[in-house]
Motif scaffolding. Structure first.
Motif, PDB file in Angstrom:
ATOM      1  N   LEU A 115       8.717   2.321   6.173  1.00 19.88           N
ATOM      2  CA  LEU A 115       7.483   1.825   6.777  1.00 19.88           C
ATOM      3  C   LEU A 115       7.160   0.528   6.055  1.00 19.88           C
ATOM      4  O   LEU A 115       7.003   0.517   4.821  1.00 19.88           O
ATOM      5  CB  LEU A 115       6.354   2.842   6.589  1.00 19.88           C
ATOM      6  CG  LEU A 115       5.008   2.514   7.215  1.00 19.88           C
ATOM      7  CD1 LEU A 115       5.091   2.638   8.744  1.00 19.88           C
ATOM      8  CD2 LEU A 115       3.921   3.451   6.680  1.00 19.88           C
ATOM      9  N   VAL A 117       2.610  -3.379  11.732  1.00 24.38           N
ATOM     10  CA  VAL A 117       3.308  -2.399  10.897  1.00 24.38           C
ATOM     11  C   VAL A 117       4.591  -2.024  11.634  1.00 24.38           C
ATOM     12  O   VAL A 117       4.594  -1.892  12.854  1.00 24.38           O
ATOM     13  CB  VAL A 117       2.427  -1.148  10.661  1.00 24.38           C
ATOM     14  CG1 VAL A 117       3.174  -0.107   9.846  1.00 24.38           C
ATOM     15  CG2 VAL A 117       1.113  -1.532   9.990  1.00 24.38           C
ATOM     16  N   GLU A 161      -2.370  -3.636   5.361  1.00 27.09           N
ATOM     17  CA  GLU A 161      -1.980  -2.942   6.590  1.00 27.09           C
ATOM     18  C   GLU A 161      -1.056  -1.768   6.299  1.00 27.09           C
ATOM     19  O   GLU A 161      -1.173  -0.706   6.901  1.00 27.09           O
ATOM     20  CB  GLU A 161      -1.260  -3.893   7.542  1.00 27.09           C
ATOM     21  CG  GLU A 161      -2.130  -4.904   8.212  1.00 27.09           C
ATOM     22  CD  GLU A 161      -1.286  -5.783   9.097  1.00 27.09           C
ATOM     23  OE1 GLU A 161      -1.515  -5.719  10.324  1.00 27.09           O
ATOM     24  OE2 GLU A 161      -0.412  -6.501   8.584  1.00 27.09           O
ATOM     25  N   MET A 168      -1.971   2.162   7.168  1.00 21.47           N
ATOM     26  CA  MET A 168      -1.151   3.021   8.017  1.00 21.47           C
ATOM     27  C   MET A 168      -0.708   4.258   7.244  1.00 21.47           C
ATOM     28  O   MET A 168      -0.724   5.372   7.780  1.00 21.47           O
ATOM     29  CB  MET A 168       0.068   2.266   8.550  1.00 21.47           C
ATOM     30  CG  MET A 168       0.981   3.107   9.429  1.00 21.47           C
ATOM     31  SD  MET A 168       0.223   3.770  10.936  1.00 21.47           S
ATOM     32  CE  MET A 168       0.358   2.323  11.998  1.00 21.47           C
ATOM     33  N   ALA A 221       3.217   7.362  12.910  1.00 19.57           N
ATOM     34  CA  ALA A 221       3.056   5.912  12.780  1.00 19.57           C
ATOM     35  C   ALA A 221       3.272   5.211  14.117  1.00 19.57           C
ATOM     36  O   ALA A 221       2.495   4.335  14.503  1.00 19.57           O
ATOM     37  CB  ALA A 221       4.012   5.365  11.722  1.00 19.57           C
ATOM     38  N   LEU A 232       0.451   5.598  16.389  1.00 17.05           N
ATOM     39  CA  LEU A 232      -0.710   4.794  15.978  1.00 17.05           C
ATOM     40  C   LEU A 232      -0.450   3.290  16.095  1.00 17.05           C
ATOM     41  O   LEU A 232      -1.259   2.483  15.651  1.00 17.05           O
ATOM     42  CB  LEU A 232      -1.122   5.151  14.554  1.00 17.05           C
ATOM     43  CG  LEU A 232      -1.705   6.545  14.378  1.00 17.05           C
ATOM     44  CD1 LEU A 232      -1.921   6.858  12.907  1.00 17.05           C
ATOM     45  CD2 LEU A 232      -3.013   6.674  15.150  1.00 17.05           C
ATOM     46  N   ALA A 240       5.082  -3.594   6.528  1.00 17.56           N
ATOM     47  CA  ALA A 240       4.011  -4.275   7.263  1.00 17.56           C
ATOM     48  C   ALA A 240       3.913  -5.723   6.822  1.00 17.56           C
ATOM     49  O   ALA A 240       4.418  -6.104   5.755  1.00 17.56           O
ATOM     50  CB  ALA A 240       2.677  -3.564   7.029  1.00 17.56           C
ATOM     51  N   ALA A 260      -3.492   6.618   7.229  1.00 19.77           N
ATOM     52  CA  ALA A 260      -3.733   7.158   8.572  1.00 19.77           C
ATOM     53  C   ALA A 260      -2.739   8.257   8.944  1.00 19.77           C
ATOM     54  O   ALA A 260      -3.083   9.177   9.681  1.00 19.77           O
ATOM     55  CB  ALA A 260      -3.683   6.036   9.610  1.00 19.77           C
ATOM     56  N   ILE A 261      -1.503   8.164   8.425  1.00 23.19           N
ATOM     57  CA  ILE A 261      -0.500   9.170   8.781  1.00 23.19           C
ATOM     58  C   ILE A 261      -0.369  10.256   7.714  1.00 23.19           C
ATOM     59  O   ILE A 261       0.423  11.186   7.859  1.00 23.19           O
ATOM     60  CB  ILE A 261       0.879   8.537   9.087  1.00 23.19           C
ATOM     61  CG1 ILE A 261       1.480   7.846   7.862  1.00 23.19           C
ATOM     62  CG2 ILE A 261       0.764   7.585  10.281  1.00 23.19           C
ATOM     63  CD1 ILE A 261       2.893   7.312   8.068  1.00 23.19           C
ATOM     64  N   ALA A 273       2.679   1.545  15.205  1.00 20.46           N
ATOM     65  CA  ALA A 273       3.780   0.920  14.466  1.00 20.46           C
ATOM     66  C   ALA A 273       4.906   0.571  15.436  1.00 20.46           C
ATOM     67  O   ALA A 273       5.172   1.306  16.384  1.00 20.46           O
ATOM     68  CB  ALA A 273       4.292   1.855  13.371  1.00 20.46           C
TER      69      ALA A 273
END
Length: 115
Positions: free
Chosen positions: A24, A3, A31, A35, A66, A69, A26, A38-39, A71
């Motif tokens: 963002l 990502v 994926e 992400m 990101a 995590l 990927a 997740a954010i 990115a």
């Protein structure tokens, strides 16, 4: 699979009032969506093909999450080149390789012909 998050926030195009934004992207949509979840970015903010290259526009706090995590930070130029490469080959490619590919495969601007 990776990502990526660009530095669009550094340019006027990435600034909306006081808010600063980044793309963002990927290697795969799976994926990308993972992400985003997740954010804390809602799926409704996904900018989807065919109108857009697959990405989310995210604010600075989400960009920081990101990166924390995993990115990979890239430039806006690399992001653009990677999306150009994906349109042609189906894959983003590595940031540096995509940028080099875009430089060598860029169509020349047509010459201005007076009426």
């Amino acid at each position: 699979m990776t990502v990526y998050v660009d530095d669009m926030y550094r340019y006027p195009v990435g600034q909306y009032g006081r808010m600063k934004m980044s793309h963002l992207i990927a290697d795969t949509d799976e994926e990308l969506h993972a992400m985003a979840r997740a954010i804390g970015v809602a799926r409704r903010w996904w900018q989807a093909p065919p109108r857009h290259d697959s990405h989310y526009d995210i604010c600075m706090s989400m960009r920081d999450k990101a990166v924390s995590l995993g990115a990979v930070a890239i430039t806006l130029r690399q992001c653009s080149a990677m999306n150009m490469l994906r349109r042609v080959t189906g894959a983003l490619g590595a940031p540096h390789d995509a940028e080099e590919w875009a430089t060598t495969n860029r169509r020349p601007k047509p010459e201005h012909v007076p009426p």
